[in-house]
Scaffold this motif. Sequence first.
Motif: not given
Length: 188
Positions: A27-33
Amino acid sequence: MTQAIYAPPLPPARSIAQVGGKRSWSEPRPANLADAKALVRLKIALAREAEHMIFDVRDRGELLRRTTVELSAAVAGERGIFVLQRIGDLVGYIDVRSVCIEGAAEFASFNLAIRTRWQGRGLGTSLVKSAEEWVRRRRIPFLIFHVAVRNDRAFALYQRLGYTVCGDVVAANKESGATRSGVCSQTA
């Protein structure tokens, strides 16, 4: 010329397309560093395969620095970067940000990109819905974005999602001279 696209907000995405009865991506997920290097690899691949994508990928160190800055802003809530992953590799992303005029969020804008071999599987829809939800949570009234005039696949996707063209913009491109882009928007 610029054409505006206005439509009622869409409900949040609840599912993603399936292949062979099984999920073949996340599923789309928030990107992180931690996604910085993978997002750089995705941008480089997109710059090679898509005629409509404009990424400056000549200096990979600078691209990694810019991408890290963008991801830091996303982690801080200043923009939304959502990614889709397939077996460890990123196959698409959307980067949405608010545009402020005189300190107030007037509208949001986004960039959407999906690897060519993964297009046509509902991934763009899922990513756009993630961006729309990000915009709704911030109560931003308009979502505006540019689409290359010759990018028929993108125009078809946005029309299916209820967007309409609100005009054309002429933008200068260093390598190829002037290009035309459609501008699309939606009330949030």
